[in-house]
Write a protein that holds these residues in place. Structure first.
Motif, PDB file in Angstrom:
ATOM      1  N   LYS A 167      -8.133  -5.217 -12.517  1.00 20.50           N
ATOM      2  CA  LYS A 167      -9.172  -3.754 -11.986  1.00 20.50           C
ATOM      3  C   LYS A 167      -8.569  -3.647 -11.081  1.00 20.50           C
ATOM      4  O   LYS A 167      -8.038  -3.438 -10.429  1.00 20.50           O
ATOM      5  CB  LYS A 167     -10.415  -3.886 -12.963  1.00 20.50           C
ATOM      6  CG  LYS A 167     -11.030  -4.927 -13.638  1.00 20.50           C
ATOM      7  CD  LYS A 167     -11.353  -3.774 -14.757  1.00 20.50           C
ATOM      8  CE  LYS A 167     -11.286  -4.433 -16.175  1.00 20.50           C
ATOM      9  NZ  LYS A 167     -11.860  -3.245 -17.386  1.00 20.50           N
ATOM     10  N   GLU A 168      -9.719  -2.582 -10.369  1.00 21.57           N
ATOM     11  CA  GLU A 168      -9.825  -2.220  -8.912  1.00 21.57           C
ATOM     12  C   GLU A 168      -9.675  -3.086  -7.680  1.00 21.57           C
ATOM     13  O   GLU A 168     -10.035  -4.120  -8.174  1.00 21.57           O
ATOM     14  CB  GLU A 168     -10.565  -0.859  -9.158  1.00 21.57           C
ATOM     15  CG  GLU A 168     -10.602  -0.179  -9.759  1.00 21.57           C
ATOM     16  CD  GLU A 168     -11.668  -0.542 -10.982  1.00 21.57           C
ATOM     17  OE1 GLU A 168     -12.367  -1.353 -11.367  1.00 21.57           O
ATOM     18  OE2 GLU A 168     -11.958   0.714 -11.973  1.00 21.57           O
ATOM     19  N   MET A 169      -8.724  -2.541  -7.615  1.00 18.99           N
ATOM     20  CA  MET A 169      -8.527  -3.419  -5.725  1.00 18.99           C
ATOM     21  C   MET A 169      -8.666  -2.328  -5.005  1.00 18.99           C
ATOM     22  O   MET A 169      -8.386  -1.488  -4.534  1.00 18.99           O
ATOM     23  CB  MET A 169      -7.000  -4.373  -5.991  1.00 18.99           C
ATOM     24  CG  MET A 169      -6.668  -3.981  -3.960  1.00 18.99           C
ATOM     25  SD  MET A 169      -5.031  -4.968  -4.023  1.00 18.99           S
ATOM     26  CE  MET A 169      -5.363  -6.167  -5.834  1.00 18.99           C
ATOM     27  N   TYR A 170      -9.634  -3.062  -3.744  1.00 20.96           N
ATOM     28  CA  TYR A 170      -9.873  -2.140  -2.426  1.00 20.96           C
ATOM     29  C   TYR A 170      -9.122  -2.538  -1.059  1.00 20.96           C
ATOM     30  O   TYR A 170      -9.105  -3.884  -1.277  1.00 20.96           O
ATOM     31  CB  TYR A 170     -11.346  -1.940  -2.337  1.00 20.96           C
ATOM     32  CG  TYR A 170     -12.281  -1.106  -3.908  1.00 20.96           C
ATOM     33  CD1 TYR A 170     -11.546   0.346  -3.430  1.00 20.96           C
ATOM     34  CD2 TYR A 170     -12.666  -1.807  -4.851  1.00 20.96           C
ATOM     35  CE1 TYR A 170     -12.900   0.623  -4.525  1.00 20.96           C
ATOM     36  CE2 TYR A 170     -13.369  -0.924  -6.236  1.00 20.96           C
ATOM     37  CZ  TYR A 170     -13.156   0.545  -5.910  1.00 20.96           C
ATOM     38  OH  TYR A 170     -13.733   1.763  -6.799  1.00 20.96           O
ATOM     39  N   VAL A 171      -8.940  -1.959  -0.363  1.00 19.17           N
ATOM     40  CA  VAL A 171      -7.914  -2.763   0.948  1.00 19.17           C
ATOM     41  C   VAL A 171      -8.695  -1.212   1.616  1.00 19.17           C
ATOM     42  O   VAL A 171      -8.326  -0.467   1.987  1.00 19.17           O
ATOM     43  CB  VAL A 171      -6.842  -2.296   0.844  1.00 19.17           C
ATOM     44  CG1 VAL A 171      -6.232  -3.253   2.341  1.00 19.17           C
ATOM     45  CG2 VAL A 171      -6.087  -3.386  -0.049  1.00 19.17           C
ATOM     46  N   ASN A 172      -9.265  -2.864   3.271  1.00 17.68           N
ATOM     47  CA  ASN A 172      -9.969  -1.619   3.835  1.00 17.68           C
ATOM     48  C   ASN A 172      -9.865  -1.896   4.700  1.00 17.68           C
ATOM     49  O   ASN A 172     -10.524  -3.764   5.434  1.00 17.68           O
ATOM     50  CB  ASN A 172     -12.009  -1.254   3.275  1.00 17.68           C
ATOM     51  CG  ASN A 172     -12.304  -0.553   4.292  1.00 17.68           C
ATOM     52  OD1 ASN A 172     -13.333  -0.851   5.311  1.00 17.68           O
ATOM     53  ND2 ASN A 172     -12.515   0.936   4.165  1.00 17.68           N
TER      54      ASN A 172
END
Length: 315
Positions: free
Chosen positions: A102-107
């Motif tokens: 699914k989605e991947m978030y890098v913050n």
């Protein structure tokens, strides 16, 4: 093979790690390493530039060259008071694969660095709405450094900026447009060419200038026109060198006109003298007529005398 010293799940030192040595290399060189929390004792080997790059990304090493001997103490981060924070270290000497279904978030709260020793590819799904957005904010800048840049855009491309724009090119510039090119400048426009200028137009051209149009050419100019048709409402032209030559020609013409006027003046004097001579001739003729009349009178008087003589004879 990892030993007990390569696995640390004890959190008394605020870290936990899994260390796998590189194959056929030093036992202190990471083949793959995952560390959670603060830096661990395995990282203390990263006390110079070459060793630090085995554990950490090159940009992190470049950003902390002043603390290269103790760079590992910065590997998990510090707060504003200098307290060591917890972090994640993932390092390997092979291929790192990260996959999400699914989605991947890098913050991150600070700087984000993405670096590759080879090509970098960023690709979206390629469908409508699968955009790639790069947003630097209202005050940020997007800077690009490259030898060349190629963009293939199937739609129209519009660029708008509200600030001054400066472009400095130390090489050649070649622009090829297969469609129509339109330039609209609502302010003033300046163009300076230090070298030669060549402009070739293989088709017709239209130039419309609404305001004042000024052209200054400080070098020689050559023009060849096969057919020229021009309509000018008001025109003013001044060529400095030609005007100087024209001024000299005008001065010479004025001198010639002055000499002609003087010649006409002298002719007029001659005519005046001729008129005077003509005026004198009728007087002389009149005097001659007078003499002739007198002579006639004398003849008549003579006739009278003759008659009187006849009379005297008859008498």
């Amino acid at each position: 093979m990892a030993t007990n010293s390569d696995v640390d799940l004890d959190t008394t030192d605020n870290s936990a790690y899994l260390f796998v040595p590189t194959v056929g290399g030093s036992s202190s060189t990471p083949g793959a390493m995952l560390r959670l929390g603060s830096y661990c004792d395995k990282e203390t080997a990263a006390d110079d530039d070459a060793t630090a790059k085995l554990f950490y990304p090159s940009q992190f090493v470049a950003d902390n060259t002043d603390d290269i001997a103790t760079i590992y103490t910065l590997a998990s981060g510090k707060d504003g008071s200098g307290n060591v924070l917890g972090g994640i270290l993932l390092a390997c000497d092979g291929v790192a694969l990260v996959k999400a279904g699914k989605e991947m978030y890098v913050n991150c709260g600070g700087a984000l660095h993405v670096e590759s020793g080879d090509a970098v590819t960023i690709k979206s799904g390629g469908k409508a709405g699968n955009n790639i957005n790069i947003d630097a904010g209202a005050e940020g800048e997007i800077k690009q450094t490259a030898k060349t840049k190629t963009a293939t855009i199937l739609g129209n491309d519009f660029t708008e900026t509200s600030k001054d724009s400066y472009t400095i090119n130390h090489g050649d510039t070649v622009a090829i447009t297969y469609g129509t090119k339109t330039f609209i400048t609502l302010g003033s426009q300046q163009s300076v060419s230090v070298g030669g200028v060549f402009a070739g137009n293989l088709s017709g051209g239209v130039t419309v200038s609404v305001g004042i149009y000024f052209t200054a050419n400080l070098s020689a100019a050559f023009s060849y026109t096969l057919l020229s048709v021009g309509l000018t409402q008001f025109g003013f032209s001044k060529t400095v060198t030609d005007l100087k030559a024209k001024d000299m020609t005008i001065e010479n013409s004025l001198a010639e006109i002055s000499s002609k006027l003087m010649a006409v003046g002298s002719k007029q004097v001659e005519l005046n003298n001729s008129v005077t001579a003509l005026e004198n001739r009728p007087v002389q003729v009149t005097n001659n007529n007078t003499v002739l009349v007198r002579n006639t009178i004398d003849l008549r008087n003579s006739n009278v005398l003759v008659n009187m003589g006849n009379l005297a004879v008859f008498t």
